[in-house]
Every structure is written in structure tokens, then in C-alpha cells.
Design a protein around this motif. Structure first.
Motif, PDB file in Angstrom:
ATOM      1  N   GLU A 149     -25.568 -32.595 -17.315  1.00  0.00           N
ATOM      2  CA  GLU A 149     -26.912 -32.221 -17.798  1.00  0.00           C
ATOM      3  C   GLU A 149     -26.825 -31.676 -19.223  1.00  0.00           C
ATOM      4  OE1 GLU A 149     -28.950 -29.164 -15.622  1.00  0.00           O
ATOM      5  OE2 GLU A 149     -30.737 -29.343 -16.901  1.00  0.00           O
ATOM      6  N   SER A 150     -25.816 -30.860 -19.444  1.00  0.00           N
ATOM      7  CA  SER A 150     -25.652 -30.271 -20.771  1.00  0.00           C
ATOM      8  C   SER A 150     -25.337 -31.346 -21.813  1.00  0.00           C
ATOM      9  CB  SER A 150     -24.542 -29.223 -20.704  1.00  0.00           C
ATOM     10  OG  SER A 150     -24.096 -28.915 -21.990  1.00  0.00           O
ATOM     11  N   ARG A 159     -28.749 -33.172 -22.401  1.00  0.00           N
ATOM     12  CA  ARG A 159     -29.767 -32.387 -23.124  1.00  0.00           C
ATOM     13  C   ARG A 159     -29.351 -32.126 -24.580  1.00  0.00           C
ATOM     14  NH1 ARG A 159     -33.835 -30.877 -19.975  1.00  0.00           N
ATOM     15  NH2 ARG A 159     -33.481 -30.738 -17.727  1.00  0.00           N
ATOM     16  N   ARG A 160     -28.052 -32.093 -24.835  1.00  0.00           N
ATOM     17  CA  ARG A 160     -27.588 -31.889 -26.223  1.00  0.00           C
ATOM     18  C   ARG A 160     -27.345 -33.211 -26.971  1.00  0.00           C
ATOM     19  NH1 ARG A 160     -22.396 -28.665 -26.158  1.00  0.00           N
ATOM     20  NH2 ARG A 160     -22.250 -29.435 -23.998  1.00  0.00           N
TER      21      ARG A 160
END
Ligand SMILES: [Zn+2]
Length: 351
Positions: A279-280, A283-284
Motif C-alpha cells: 500500500e505504501s 500511495r507513494r
């Protein structure tokens, strides 16, 4: 100098130099530096087809050409007998689909110097030998005699691999860089990033001595990785991993800014799986790229970088001790015990 298996000393073996096949070049080896992958084989951490002649970071001098050879280097300039040359660590079929797609290191008929089995007619393919026969499909480039031999030797593995990593990373100028792994790849990476106008270069490793040396190769900030996680800065634009250590790779990912890129190079041995927070990454908007070996464009970049810039950084301190070919076993023992960036085999001393 033939390697049979881990734990058995390498031994000198004499073989006549065979007749050259079409397109081949006979080179007298002048200097070979011992790469980490040579040490892995020596210590039994990776398996090669044996018997073999190790050593692929080689610089040599052209002794003879096969008759029909066109005598051109990779960029099309004439080669002469007596030229000092370095060459790609592999040869492959330039017509294969992989080669045409810019990945000759995965092309058909791949042959790797310092990794091949010794046979009755084909033994001269490693750096721990007086001579090497360069096969067709090898990129060959001359190197100025003003470049010290131990510096010229590291071009075709460490320097070229870093050139490939930087190609994948894209524009380095004004970027904030993290390099995990302060071996020779990390040092070269710092130097190349500095030369390409990086804003800040953060270096991380578990070895304080190597970290300190990296300052002379362009590192601005040093980080000891054996401290608690979270020691690394945030806001990194490009994170290179040269260590292959899962902890370093994971911590490197956590440093990345939005839109950043991670380039992984060091993971060429078996370790635990790394953990990624998908997810990180999403999202980045993170890009992760892997590189194994390099292509011929990277090789030319590396030759040019060392020719133009070797005097700007302490490349002459990379090989800390030299041995003659007859003392190859001592050289490997020394490298394993003291872990210098490189030890070298000086073949001029040996002949
Ligand atoms: Zn290597």
C-alpha cells in the motif's frame, strides 16, 4: 590457476595456447582484481561448473587476432596488437532478441568470463590465468595506459554494473541519493552520482571504516545500519541497494519520497524474503527496478567514466594488496580474512 572445489587450493595448470577461432582475440592478462562473486565461489556460497578459472575483473594487452577478425572495438575504432584493453564480463549473440532489447547479458549463447568450465581446448577464459581468449560477441574497449592497472581492472564488473544502475535510475542531477552497501559498488555509485550532479549522497552500511572511506568517493552523509531502524533520512529520490541485505533494502524503501525510484543491484545471493508494504509503495508512486550485470552501453559509459574521472576519487586505493599469480590462494585467503574492497593479482609480476 584452476579452481576445483571449495576447500581445495587452486593449482597451476599448463596448457598450450590453442589456435584462435574466427573472430577471437588473444589477450595477455596484466592485472585481475578479485570480485565478491569470486570469493563466493571460493567459499562455497555459489556453485560453478568446475574445474574453472576464476577472475573476471581483468585488464590485458592484445597479443594476436584471429585471421578474419575485423579488429574493431565496440564503438568501431581500430584495435592494434599491443593495445591495453578491458572487455565485457560476458559475450552473447548480438542478434538474439534479448540483445536487441538492450539486455545482452540475458542473450542467447551467453558465455561468462571467469565462470566457465576448463576443457582440453578451452581453458583461457578467466583472469587467474596468463592469457584470455576473447570470444565473438564480447565488447572490447581500449583503456589508456595512464589509468593504473588496478583501477582499469575494476571497470568491467563493479564500475560497469553501477553505470547500469544509474542508467535505470534516470536523471541524477539535483537528486537526493541513498546508497546502501559500501563495498566497491557503493563507492563507485557515490562517485558517479557526485559526478552527475547529485544534490546529497547518503551512504549506509554496517562497517564504519568503509563508510568513512566513502566520503572520499563523494558521500555527504554517513549512516551506520546496525543502529535501530529509522536511522535513515526521509525524502530520498533514488535509493540504490548494493548490499543485497534484506534489512538494508527494507529500510531503503522506507526512505523514499513520493515518485521516487529504488534500484536493486546487490541481491545476487540467497537471503530471506524482504517485506514490502505494498500500500505504501502504491500511495507513494514508487518504482522498483532490478539490475543483474549490464549491457554494452553501460560498459562504454564505465570506460569513459574511469578514463575521465579516476583521478578525482581515490580509485587507486581500491586494491589494497597485490599478489603474483602463483600466490592466488594467499590472495583469496587474505581477501576473506581482511575484507578489503579488492585484492589484486598482478600478472606482470608473474610472467
Ligand atoms: Zn564481479
Amino acid at each position: 590457476m584452476v579452481f576445483e572445489e571449495q576447500g581445495i587450493p587452486m593449482h597451476l595448470q599448463k596448457q598450450p595456447i590453442p589456435e584462435l577461432n574466427k573472430g577471437e582475440i588473444l589477450v595477455k592478462n596484466l592485472f585481475t582484481s578479485i570480485c565478491g562473486s569470486d570469493l563466493h565461489t571460493y567459499c562455497g556460497l555459489r556453485q560453478e561448473k568446475v574445474p574453472t578459472v576464476l577472475g573476471h575483473e581483468i585488464v590485458g594487452e592484445i597479443v594476436a587476432f584471429a585471421n578474419e577478425y575485423n579488429r574493431l572495438d565496440y564503438v568501431g575504432n581500430a584495435l592494434q596488437i599491443g593495445d591495453r584493453v578491458t572487455w565485457s564480463i560476458f559475450s552473447s549473440d548480438p542478434e538474439s532478441a534479448m540483445s536487441k532489447a538492450g539486455m545482452p547479458q540475458k542473450g542467447e549463447r551467453l558465455f561468462k568470463y571467469g565462470h566457465a568450465q576448463v576443457s582440453e581446448n578451452d581453458a583461457l577464459h578467466g583472469g587467474l590465468s596468463t592469457h584470455c581468449i576473447l570470444k565473438t560477441g564480447t565488447a572490447v574497449m581500449p583503456i589508456s595506459k595512464s589509468v593504473p592497472l588496478p583501477v582499469a581492472a575494476i571497470i568491467n564488473c563493479a564500475v560497469t554494473t553501477v553505470a547500469g544502475a544509474i542508467r535505470l535510475a534516470g536523471d541524477i542531477s539535483q537528486k537526493t541519493i541513498l546508497i546502501t552497501g559500501c563495498g566497491l559498488l557503493g563507492m563507485v555509485c557515490a562517485a558517479m552520482c557526485k559526478q552527475k550532479g547529485a544534490n546529497y549522497i547518503h551512504m549506509a552500511d554496517i562497517n564504519a571504516n568503509r563508510l568513512n572511506l566513502s566520503k572520499a568517493f563523494g558521500a555527504d552523509y554517513l549512516h551506520m545500519l546496525d543502529e535501530k531502524p529509522g536511522v535513515l533520512p526521509q525524502g530520498i529520490d533514488i535509493a540504490f541497494d548494493m548490499s543485497g541485505a534484506p534489512e538494508a533494502i527494507e529500510q531503503g524503501l522506507n526512505t523514499l519520497a513520493v515518485g521516487a525510484t529504488a534500484v536493486w543491484v546487490g541481491s545476487v545471493f540467497n537471503t530471506r524474503k524482504i517485506q514490502i508494504d505494498a500500500e505504501s509503495i502504491v500511495r507513494r508512486l514508487i518504482t522498483i527496478k532490478g539490475l543483474h550485470n549490464y549491457n554494452f552501453e553501460d560498459f562504454v559509459t564505465a570506460v569513459n567514466f574511469i578514463t575521465d574521472c579516476h583521478h578525482l576519487f581515490p580509485f587507486d586505493q581500491v586494491v589494497t594488496k597485490e599478489f603474483p599469480l602463483s600466490a592466488t590462494n594467499d590472495a583469496f585467503g587474505y581477501a576473506v580474512k581482511y575484507k578489503p574492497l579488492r585484492v589484486g593479482i598482478n600478472l606482470e609480476q608473474s610472467q
